[in-house]
Motif scaffolding. Sequence first.
Motif, mmCIF file in Angstrom:
data_model
loop_
_atom_site.group_PDB
_atom_site.id
_atom_site.type_symbol
_atom_site.label_atom_id
_atom_site.label_comp_id
_atom_site.label_asym_id
_atom_site.label_seq_id
_atom_site.Cartn_x
_atom_site.Cartn_y
_atom_site.Cartn_z
ATOM 1 N N VAL A 54 21.839 15.618 -26.725
ATOM 2 C CA VAL A 54 20.533 15.146 -26.289
ATOM 3 C C VAL A 54 20.141 15.517 -24.576
ATOM 4 N N THR A 55 19.090 15.405 -24.464
ATOM 5 C CA THR A 55 18.878 15.729 -22.952
ATOM 6 C C THR A 55 19.290 14.609 -21.959
ATOM 7 N N GLN A 56 19.473 15.080 -20.831
ATOM 8 C CA GLN A 56 19.735 14.208 -19.795
ATOM 9 C C GLN A 56 18.954 14.077 -18.778
ATOM 10 N N TRP A 57 18.530 13.067 -17.922
ATOM 11 C CA TRP A 57 18.241 12.997 -16.635
ATOM 12 C C TRP A 57 17.074 14.040 -16.223
ATOM 13 N N ALA A 58 17.438 14.968 -15.383
ATOM 14 C CA ALA A 58 16.500 16.086 -14.941
ATOM 15 C C ALA A 58 15.772 17.184 -15.991
ATOM 16 N N GLU A 59 16.279 16.920 -17.320
ATOM 17 C CA GLU A 59 15.809 17.549 -18.208
ATOM 18 C C GLU A 59 14.567 17.074 -19.085
ATOM 19 N N GLU A 60 14.289 15.873 -18.666
ATOM 20 C CA GLU A 60 13.325 14.833 -19.550
ATOM 21 C C GLU A 60 12.684 13.917 -18.405
ATOM 22 N N GLY A 61 11.463 13.460 -18.888
ATOM 23 C CA GLY A 61 10.628 12.698 -18.151
ATOM 24 C C GLY A 61 10.834 11.143 -18.491
ATOM 25 N N GLY A 62 10.230 10.390 -17.808
ATOM 26 C CA GLY A 62 10.343 8.753 -18.319
ATOM 27 C C GLY A 62 10.687 8.056 -16.818
ATOM 28 N N THR A 63 10.315 6.754 -17.398
ATOM 29 C CA THR A 63 10.638 5.569 -16.401
ATOM 30 C C THR A 63 11.891 5.062 -16.126
ATOM 31 N N MET A 64 12.262 4.655 -14.834
ATOM 32 C CA MET A 64 13.385 3.805 -14.738
ATOM 33 C C MET A 64 12.994 2.707 -13.570
ATOM 34 N N THR A 65 13.406 1.566 -13.975
ATOM 35 C CA THR A 65 13.258 0.531 -12.882
ATOM 36 C C THR A 65 14.410 0.059 -12.124
ATOM 37 N N ASN A 66 14.312 0.272 -11.128
ATOM 38 C CA ASN A 66 15.398 0.239 -10.220
ATOM 39 C C ASN A 66 15.865 -1.307 -9.806
ATOM 40 N N LEU A 67 16.911 -1.307 -9.014
ATOM 41 C CA LEU A 67 17.427 -2.953 -8.751
ATOM 42 C C LEU A 67 16.293 -3.874 -8.066
ATOM 43 N N GLU A 68 15.278 -3.325 -7.306
ATOM 44 C CA GLU A 68 14.481 -4.244 -6.679
ATOM 45 C C GLU A 68 13.317 -4.569 -7.751
ATOM 46 N N GLY A 69 13.112 -3.860 -9.198
ATOM 47 C CA GLY A 69 12.203 -4.035 -10.000
ATOM 48 C C GLY A 69 11.168 -3.122 -9.607
ATOM 49 N N VAL A 102 9.203 0.201 -10.721
ATOM 50 C CA VAL A 102 9.103 0.993 -11.818
ATOM 51 C C VAL A 102 9.229 2.670 -11.023
ATOM 52 N N LEU A 103 9.776 3.648 -11.350
ATOM 53 C CA LEU A 103 10.015 4.706 -10.798
ATOM 54 C C LEU A 103 9.906 5.734 -11.713
ATOM 55 N N LEU A 104 9.326 7.011 -11.461
ATOM 56 C CA LEU A 104 9.376 8.049 -12.511
ATOM 57 C C LEU A 104 10.461 9.260 -12.299
ATOM 58 N N ARG A 105 11.113 9.423 -13.471
ATOM 59 C CA ARG A 105 12.237 10.644 -13.630
ATOM 60 C C ARG A 105 11.192 11.584 -14.157
ATOM 61 N N GLN A 106 11.038 12.798 -13.186
ATOM 62 C CA GLN A 106 10.505 14.035 -13.799
ATOM 63 C C GLN A 106 11.474 15.113 -14.437
ATOM 64 N N ARG A 107 10.927 15.802 -15.466
ATOM 65 C CA ARG A 107 11.555 16.997 -15.730
ATOM 66 C C ARG A 107 11.509 18.139 -14.969
ATOM 67 N N ALA A 108 12.811 18.485 -14.473
ATOM 68 C CA ALA A 108 12.948 19.427 -13.355
ATOM 69 C C ALA A 108 13.412 20.656 -13.946
ATOM 70 N N VAL A 109 14.283 20.864 -15.060
ATOM 71 C CA VAL A 109 14.742 22.086 -15.686
ATOM 72 C C VAL A 109 14.861 21.910 -17.202
ATOM 73 N N ALA A 110 14.278 23.082 -17.956
ATOM 74 C CA ALA A 110 14.354 22.931 -19.315
ATOM 75 C C ALA A 110 15.900 22.599 -19.666
ATOM 76 N N PRO A 111 15.982 21.701 -20.926
ATOM 77 C CA PRO A 111 17.084 21.538 -21.474
ATOM 78 C C PRO A 111 17.767 22.767 -22.042
#
Lengths: 464, 675
Positions: B433-448, B450-459
């Motif tokens: 499966v894809t990881q981290w910089a190969e995919e988009g999606g949101t992450m909610t950090n320790l403060e609550g 909500v952050l956006l993980r953006q695809r930076a490279v092709a898997p």
Amino acid sequence: MRLVVVGNGMAGSRLISEVRARDPHMKITVFGAETCRPYNRILLSNVLAGSSRPEQVRLVDPAWYEAHDVEAAFGSAVAWIDRETRHVVTEDGRREPYDLLVLATGSDAIVPPIPGVDRAIPFRTLEDCERIMAAAEHARGAVVVGGGLLGIEAARGLAGRGLPVTLLHLAGHLMERQLDSEAGVVLGETLAGLGVGIRTGVSASQVEEGGVRLDDGELVEADLVVLACGVRPVTKQAADAGLEVRRGVVVDDEMRTDDPSIFAIGECAEHDGTVYGLVAPAWEQAVVAAEVITGGKARYRGSRLVTRLKAKSVELAAMGETHLGEEHAEVVRFSHRARGTYRKLVIRDGRLVGAILLGESDAVGTLTQLFDRGGQVPGDRAGLLFPGLSSAPVTDSPTLMPDAATICRCNNVTKGQIRACWEAGARDVAGVAAATRATTGCGTCRDAVEGIVGWLCEQEGISV
Amino acid sequence: MPGSDVTATHCPYCALQCGMEIGPGVAITPRTDIPANASGALCQKGWTAGELLTNGERLTTPLLHGEPVAWDVALDYVADRLSAIRAEHGPDAVAVFGGGGLTNEKAYSLGKFARVALGTSQIDYNGRFCMSSAAAASIRAFGMDRGMPFPITDLAEADVVLLAGANVAETMPPFVRHVTGPRVIVIDPRRTQTAKLAWLHLQPAPGTDLALALGLLHLAVADDLVDEAYVGARTSGFEEVRTSLSAWWPERVERITGVPVHQMRQAVRAMAAVDKAYILTGRGAEQHAKGTDTVTAYINLALALGLPGRLGSGYGCVTGQGNGQGGREHGQKADQLPGYRKIDDPAARAHMAEVWGIAAEDIPGPGRSAYELLDALGTREGPRALLLFGSNPIISAPASEHVADRIAALDLLVTCDFVMSETAALADVVFPVTQWAEEGGTMTNLEGRVLLRQRAVAPPEGVRSDLDVISALAARLGHRFETEPVKVFDELRRASAGGPADYSGITYERITAETGVFWPCPTLDHPGTPRPFLDSFATPDGRARFVPVQHRPPAEEIDADYPLYLSTGRVLAHYQSGAQTRRIAPLVRAAPEPYVELHPDLAEQLDIGPGDVVRVSSRRGEAKAVARISDAIRRDTVFMPFHWEGANRLTNPALDPTSRMPEFKVSAVRVERDS
């Protein structure tokens, strides 16, 4: 199963909650001679000293009994035990049947049989405490008779209220059961510095209106006299019922008396020849008894005793065989009387068997746990007495560190790498950071990096 | 950044979720617009994260019994086996295990997949091993669990910050930058890197944090340091707690914890004397069979001092995993539905049934917690198939050899991984499966936030997203699942609407424009909620609840056979089970091998020198590691990092009655030099 508990003090109340936690259904009735809810006797000296209010020492909320289906009779002393029919009979005539009975009657303050002693107030119960506090309001001076743990806490507490206090003690030094004589003297000096006059080796012969008359005729003036002359286990009901009583009610390792349906715990119980006067053993016994009563298996094997004085600005912990001298054990000692510091370790067969720590010390927790667990004493005795001595941070100047030393932990950068970076032309922290990433993590190595770069630049300046 | 060859995203590791940019050649630079690391900070893990993308050990083809196969072959095989196992043993015979590193979209999809496509109640995740105790305690006290209910940048303004069992200098170094101003008090059995930076360090025996917290609160009460006005106005239940504290006088606590009374007093006074103070807990306080009560005791202390819900003060949990916060909100937890709803709440079930287009009674009830689930695998009553996403329990579960036995007893193990983790190596089917910089999606950090993980490279070719795997399996089981992260997020927004963790007003566009949005955020024009408790708590009466708790000993005390405490934890260079970081050369150089830390006095007694190989044994197993001698640890305790196989063979799976957290932080061991 009907459980009756005689005594609703620290041991009795603890037993009840331990039983209830294990068995939600057993019928439990507890009789307490005092009219109030259980309180933590340990904290009475704080109340006396004015640092805690009486309501802060309660151990049980009023609603607890109903919520946990426990019947509690307050101010209801048990007069006698009818073992034939398995009933207890209270002084006010109530007969309560039991299947199992626990005696947690505690102890009474010893009141010395001297003339006028009813002018004095013993220091044992919350009620005593409140009487002493009321008297202290208007008193001009106080005498405390008895230089054991409780007497010292009482004297310190009264002195803290601004009252001139004299502490009278029969033995040659304070807390002679727990302390060697030098510790006793250092403790006396500390207390004297806090406004407690110490008179050791003296005996009170009479309490008069103006104070306490000593054996030699001297009058120690006071209009408040507090007695802290020790305690005596309350065993009358047990003895009248024909149970085996020596100093306390004799119990086995399950906390059972010689009648298998009757248990005894706390200060009224005598286990393996010992009557304990501290709360930790009473609570350990309560847990064992609760376990046995609810059908579990548990054995009480005796307790290690740690005495910890609770008096403002007096730090004292004493444990185990503190009286042993060099001829019987290895003794490590440090004494600095001018500072009120005295530390003594007694070591036998590589184990800590006793200790005295007088004066504030970071070692107290470690030593208490070493004593409690019977663990092996490390070879470095000094490190034990003076924690931090061996681990004092070596504040090496970064310039003196070897090249292999890690400067930036977050990015795993050594001094050597910073030097190489400098040699390649970096002349400030930003330059080093760009090349090595040092300082870019938690940031706490910034000063060190700056120091190294500055020092290297300085060297350059000198060599030019 | 659109139109440029640099992509703004976040670090793949811890819950700080430092902002970073990925440029050509996967060059990484820190962002300065994300508050967690706005100063441009990154630790070595972050700086080297690009190597995850170029690492040669990448899985790029599905494996069926170790042999490369086409995607359809693997998917068909898994779907057929799942159907057969369900047909024979019922829906609960298939279990799903997720992870706190998965994006919100994946966590949501996984929970939906379990409940809707598989119809199983048997889903839980490794976050149970992470923040579950703090989550349970926060819900009990505040009615809601948002790890830190305030922005991380608030910490810098505080006068005092107490860290109970949180070694942030090691686990999330840039965090330290937020607490360089306040006086820091650290509670930890080890003098950790964090403790070395502290103003005051209390060093309790392992397993006694709860007693210490009670002692601190006792002192606060006894010394009249309680904020009575706050307690009266904003809390309930204090009287019962006050009474329960009578049994925890400081001298008794000193004997249990080994922390001198004067140090306890110093800590309490320091906190009470100032206007702004925080109490933060980490895994050290939480990973115990009494972790929930321990956190409750610290929350009680915070409440008595009047901290939570006041600007500039508070209580918070230092969440561990990258999406530890979001991962516990959207339904991959056994007792939970999306939006941080309770699975046994009829209203929550009705809401989710509508979103999912099924009948409420078709949503399964609560299932087993993480360890209980692993412990049941392959047993008569337990699941016979396991689908594993983003977790490596062979390394990270307690009593790991037993867990390995349970996994071996399964009829079917399927994993989604991007490297061959120790658990993937045992799988019947592995999906790359894809990881981290190969995919988009949101992450909610320790403060609550909500952050956006953006695809930076092709898997790499052959690799698909976990969302694709879930959707493809769902399709074979007769259900249609979205695969585009943004579409899954839109569904998650609807699912979370009206729940405690309400994301319905959050969009990818808003996250980018606002550098993160704090939940709850119920509408598009709602600004998000950085500090949710300022006016009232999320309890029915708006008051925070004091809950009386009592200390008890560790589940396993030391004795003559196992005379030392073992505590486990982290090192800076590695993350979780090490599946990622143990494959990155600079991190391996920084921390190459497992070790055992022991005190010089103990080493002398055991005749162990630095670098010796030592054998550590507990009632559950045995591990070997290299000795490190350090006086930063107590004489009665040894420490092992858990990023390698070994440490968790020793740990105790005794569970917290509320959170079902295992007792990772204290077990009884014996240590010998390996002859």
